[in-house]
Write a protein that holds these residues in place. Structure first.
Motif, PDB file in Angstrom:
ATOM      1  N   ASP A 108       0.813  -1.213   0.000  1.00 51.48           N
ATOM      2  CA  ASP A 108       0.000   0.000   0.000  1.00 51.48           C
ATOM      3  C   ASP A 108       0.851   1.270   0.000  1.00 51.48           C
ATOM      4  N   GLU A 109       2.153   1.147   0.278  1.00 48.62           N
ATOM      5  CA  GLU A 109       3.004   2.325   0.417  1.00 48.62           C
ATOM      6  C   GLU A 109       4.148   2.390  -0.595  1.00 48.62           C
ATOM      7  N   TYR A 110       4.608   1.258  -1.074  1.00 49.45           N
ATOM      8  CA  TYR A 110       5.770   1.231  -1.959  1.00 49.45           C
ATOM      9  C   TYR A 110       5.441   0.442  -3.229  1.00 49.45           C
ATOM     10  N   PHE A 111       6.206   0.727  -4.277  1.00 47.41           N
ATOM     11  CA  PHE A 111       6.208  -0.176  -5.425  1.00 47.41           C
ATOM     12  C   PHE A 111       7.621  -0.262  -5.980  1.00 47.41           C
ATOM     13  N   LEU A 112       7.999  -1.474  -6.294  1.00 45.99           N
ATOM     14  CA  LEU A 112       9.325  -1.768  -6.811  1.00 45.99           C
ATOM     15  C   LEU A 112       9.154  -2.794  -7.916  1.00 45.99           C
ATOM     16  N   ARG A 113       9.485  -2.374  -9.160  1.00 43.28           N
ATOM     17  CA  ARG A 113       9.291  -3.260 -10.298  1.00 43.28           C
ATOM     18  C   ARG A 113      10.537  -3.281 -11.172  1.00 43.28           C
ATOM     19  N   PHE A 114      10.746  -4.455 -11.805  1.00 43.92           N
ATOM     20  CA  PHE A 114      11.799  -4.609 -12.803  1.00 43.92           C
ATOM     21  C   PHE A 114      11.168  -5.128 -14.078  1.00 43.92           C
ATOM     22  N   GLN A 157       4.374   5.947  -1.906  1.00 50.18           N
ATOM     23  CA  GLN A 157       3.052   6.557  -1.938  1.00 50.18           C
ATOM     24  C   GLN A 157       2.861   7.422  -0.702  1.00 50.18           C
ATOM     25  N   PHE A 158       2.383   8.656  -0.902  1.00 46.43           N
ATOM     26  CA  PHE A 158       2.128   9.565   0.211  1.00 46.43           C
ATOM     27  C   PHE A 158       0.729   9.353   0.780  1.00 46.43           C
ATOM     28  N   ARG A 159      -0.249   9.457  -0.101  1.00 49.07           N
ATOM     29  CA  ARG A 159      -1.644   9.272   0.301  1.00 49.07           C
ATOM     30  C   ARG A 159      -2.241   8.228  -0.623  1.00 49.07           C
ATOM     31  N   ASN A 160      -3.559   8.167  -0.659  1.00 48.21           N
ATOM     32  CA  ASN A 160      -4.214   7.156  -1.492  1.00 48.21           C
ATOM     33  C   ASN A 160      -4.032   7.418  -2.981  1.00 48.21           C
ATOM     34  N   ARG A 161      -3.692   8.703  -3.367  1.00 51.08           N
ATOM     35  CA  ARG A 161      -3.753   9.037  -4.785  1.00 51.08           C
ATOM     36  C   ARG A 161      -2.451   9.581  -5.370  1.00 51.08           C
ATOM     37  N   ASP A 162      -1.415   9.786  -4.551  1.00 50.37           N
ATOM     38  CA  ASP A 162      -0.212  10.368  -5.138  1.00 50.37           C
ATOM     39  C   ASP A 162       1.043   9.876  -4.426  1.00 50.37           C
ATOM     40  N   GLY A 163       2.207  10.130  -5.074  1.00 48.09           N
ATOM     41  CA  GLY A 163       3.480   9.719  -4.504  1.00 48.09           C
ATOM     42  C   GLY A 163       4.626  10.154  -5.404  1.00 48.09           C
ATOM     43  N   ILE A 164       5.876   9.807  -5.006  1.00 44.80           N
ATOM     44  CA  ILE A 164       7.064  10.118  -5.797  1.00 44.80           C
ATOM     45  C   ILE A 164       7.707   8.806  -6.248  1.00 44.80           C
ATOM     46  N   PHE A 165       8.534   8.890  -7.288  1.00 49.56           N
ATOM     47  CA  PHE A 165       9.181   7.688  -7.785  1.00 49.56           C
ATOM     48  C   PHE A 165      10.491   8.059  -8.475  1.00 49.56           C
ATOM     49  N   THR A 166      11.339   7.072  -8.623  1.00 44.88           N
ATOM     50  CA  THR A 166      12.555   7.199  -9.418  1.00 44.88           C
ATOM     51  C   THR A 166      12.602   6.034 -10.391  1.00 44.88           C
ATOM     52  N   LEU A 167      13.118   6.311 -11.593  1.00 47.95           N
ATOM     53  CA  LEU A 167      13.076   5.340 -12.675  1.00 47.95           C
ATOM     54  C   LEU A 167      14.451   5.272 -13.330  1.00 47.95           C
ATOM     55  N   LEU A 168      14.987   4.076 -13.479  1.00 47.82           N
ATOM     56  CA  LEU A 168      16.302   3.880 -14.088  1.00 47.82           C
ATOM     57  C   LEU A 168      16.150   2.984 -15.314  1.00 47.82           C
ATOM     58  N   ASP A 169      16.543   3.507 -16.496  1.00 46.44           N
ATOM     59  CA  ASP A 169      16.496   2.755 -17.754  1.00 46.44           C
ATOM     60  C   ASP A 169      17.925   2.445 -18.198  1.00 46.44           C
ATOM     61  N   PHE A 170      18.145   1.177 -18.596  1.00 45.46           N
ATOM     62  CA  PHE A 170      19.473   0.771 -19.067  1.00 45.46           C
ATOM     63  C   PHE A 170      19.321   0.094 -20.425  1.00 45.46           C
ATOM     64  N   TYR A 171      20.158   0.533 -21.404  1.00 46.60           N
ATOM     65  CA  TYR A 171      20.119   0.005 -22.762  1.00 46.60           C
ATOM     66  C   TYR A 171      21.390  -0.812 -22.987  1.00 46.60           C
ATOM     67  N   PRO A 172      21.342  -2.114 -22.859  1.00 46.23           N
ATOM     68  CA  PRO A 172      22.577  -2.925 -22.921  1.00 46.23           C
ATOM     69  C   PRO A 172      23.279  -2.871 -24.270  1.00 46.23           C
ATOM     70  N   GLN A 173      22.528  -2.703 -25.391  1.00 42.61           N
ATOM     71  CA  GLN A 173      23.183  -2.697 -26.699  1.00 42.61           C
ATOM     72  C   GLN A 173      24.032  -1.453 -26.915  1.00 42.61           C
ATOM     73  N   HIS A 174      23.709  -0.382 -26.154  1.00 44.68           N
ATOM     74  CA  HIS A 174      24.495   0.847 -26.244  1.00 44.68           C
ATOM     75  C   HIS A 174      25.282   1.128 -24.963  1.00 44.68           C
TER      76      HIS A 174
END
Length: 446
Positions: A310-316, A343-360
């Motif tokens: 209910d508070e965090y999300f972590l995906r790969f 997640q701060f409340r029921n409807r909003d939150g902050i996130f960080t996103l890391l993209d990696f391109y192995p071919q480059h």
């Protein structure tokens, strides 16, 4: 004066009339009496109803069985007989019923029989119990082949079985314990059919100084034979659930051999019980994980467990583009993405996103803010810390497996639209269109 009296015609006429009326009434009463006597003579007994009572309390089930026996004996003897004849030989019929019923009884003696000779005869039988009676009773219930979790649920279902045996056996003469087994068995079957119809029960009465009843309970077919467990998460990596899989598998395996109908009847309780096995883990508590379990009962049972925070999300994710023609595109080919949010409340939150391109051998790092604009509609804005520009996107889940996505990238003013279909919990397919091209994208979830 006497002459005047007899000469009074009115008075003479009145006396004559009254005399005639009296004679007619006497005749009518005589006829009615004869008809009533004839009717009494012709009245025949149609049904026999019995009532059994005694000097001590007779258990209800035993009493009903006795009354049926008396009705059978008295019915054979009295039904179809003229009521007047039965009334005339009332003592004779009472003696026969008493002698016959007394011979079939064990543990009781017949003290008295009374017949009420009417169209619907009532036979009252008064009993006296033998002195050696069951005063104390202990009941031991043994549940065969069931794990402790199921046994606990089943014992809750059959709570009160001891009181049922008390009602049937307390004050019963010890000598009557054997011949009343059929009555007790019938009552026990009714009890199990109401409380736990997926099981059957057998019992044995051990008559001692303190009488004991041993009840054995067995499962009825069909039973669960195999279980297929699936564990998923929409907010955490599915691979993280592998640490809990063995414990969860041990939990679901306890229901192998349990009647399918029992699992279906207690489905909500079992689902909560299995979910608690995951949520009580220290790591799950730290991540505020809440699990929902869905059971599809059958001989082959499917169990789906979904654990989400209910508070965090972590995906790969792993992404592969097919049919992309822009050779100069920086995000062409394969990309690996990691996403962490709070997640701060029921409807909003902050996130960080890391993209990696192995071919480059290239990576991008975004930070952003998201909010749920409407039910099933989520939007976000984020900033690329490496390339130094803004991005925004929106996702609309308009069906169970279908989603519409829009993304805007300020660098190059790129607008990208996608229609996503969830093929499986681990794989989705997107049809993508942007300012310059169109292609297919496969997304795998780890």
């Amino acid at each position: 004066m006497i002459a005047d009296f007899w000469e009074n015609d009115n008075l003479i006429n009145y006396v004559l009339k009254m005399t005639v009326v009296a004679v007619v009434l006497c005749c009518l009463l005589g006829v009615m009496s004869e008809r009533a006597e004839a009717a009494m003579t012709d009245l025949r007994i149609e049904t026999v109803r019995a009532e059994v009572t005694g000097d001590v309390h007779i258990p209800d089930g035993v009493c009903r069985r006795m009354e049926k026996s008396v009705e059978t004996i008295a019915g054979q003897l009295l039904e179809g007989q003229p009521a007047s004849a039965v009334f005339a030989r009332k003592g004779y019929y009472e003696a026969i019923i008493q002698q016959v019923f007394d011979k079939v009884l064990v543990g009781y003696s017949v003290s008295r029989v009374e017949i009420s000779p009417e169209k619907d005869v009532k036979v009252l039988v008064v009993l006296s119990a033998w002195q050696d009676r069951i005063d104390k009773l202990s009941v031991e219930t043994r549940i065969m082949g069931m794990p402790p979790v199921v046994e606990e649920l089943l014992r809750q279902d059959i709570a009160g079985i001891e009181q049922m045996f008390d009602e049937m056996l307390i004050n019963l003469p010890v000598a009557a314990a054997d011949w009343t087994n059929g009555v007790v068995k019938h009552r026990l079957n009714e009890f199990m059919a109401q409380r736990a119809p997926e099981f059957r029960a057998d019992f044995d009465v051990i008559v001692e100084q303190n009488t004991k009843v041993v009840v054995d309970i067995y499962p009825l077919l069909p039973v669960v034979r195999t279980i297929d467990l699936s564990m998923r998460s929409d907010t955490l990596p599915n691979v993280a659930l592998l640490t809990q899989r063995q414990d969860m598998q041990d939990g679901v395996n306890m229901f192998v051999g349990v009647p399918v109908a029992f699992v279906k009847r207690h489905q909500a309780t079992i689902e909560q019980m299995l979910a608690k096995r995951v949520d009580d883990n220290a790591t799950a508590k730290a991540w505020s994980v809440h699990t929902k379990v869905k059971i599809s009962p059958g001989e082959h049972t499917d169990i789906m467990s979904r654990s989400n925070s209910d508070e965090y999300f972590l995906r790969f994710e792993g992404r592969a583009d097919v049919g992309h023609s822009r050779d100069t595109a920086k995000d062409y080919g394969v990309m690996l993405r990691g996403l962490l949010g709070k997640q701060f409340r029921n409807r909003d939150g902050i996130f960080t996103l890391l993209d990696f391109y192995p071919q480059h051998a290239r990576w991008n790092w975004d930070v952003g803010y998201y909010w749920d604009i409407l039910p099933n509609v989520r939007g976000n804005v984020r900033y690329d810390l490496k390339e130094k520009y803004w991005k925004a996107d929106m996702k609309y889940d308009f069906a169970r497996k279908w989603s519409f996505l829009y993304e805007y990238r300020h660098e190059g003013n790129v607008n990208e639209l996608a229609l996503r279909y969830k093929l499986h919990d681990f794989l989705s397919l997107e049809c993508v269109v942007d300012n310059h091209d169109r292609w297919l994208r496969f997304i795998g979830y780890f």
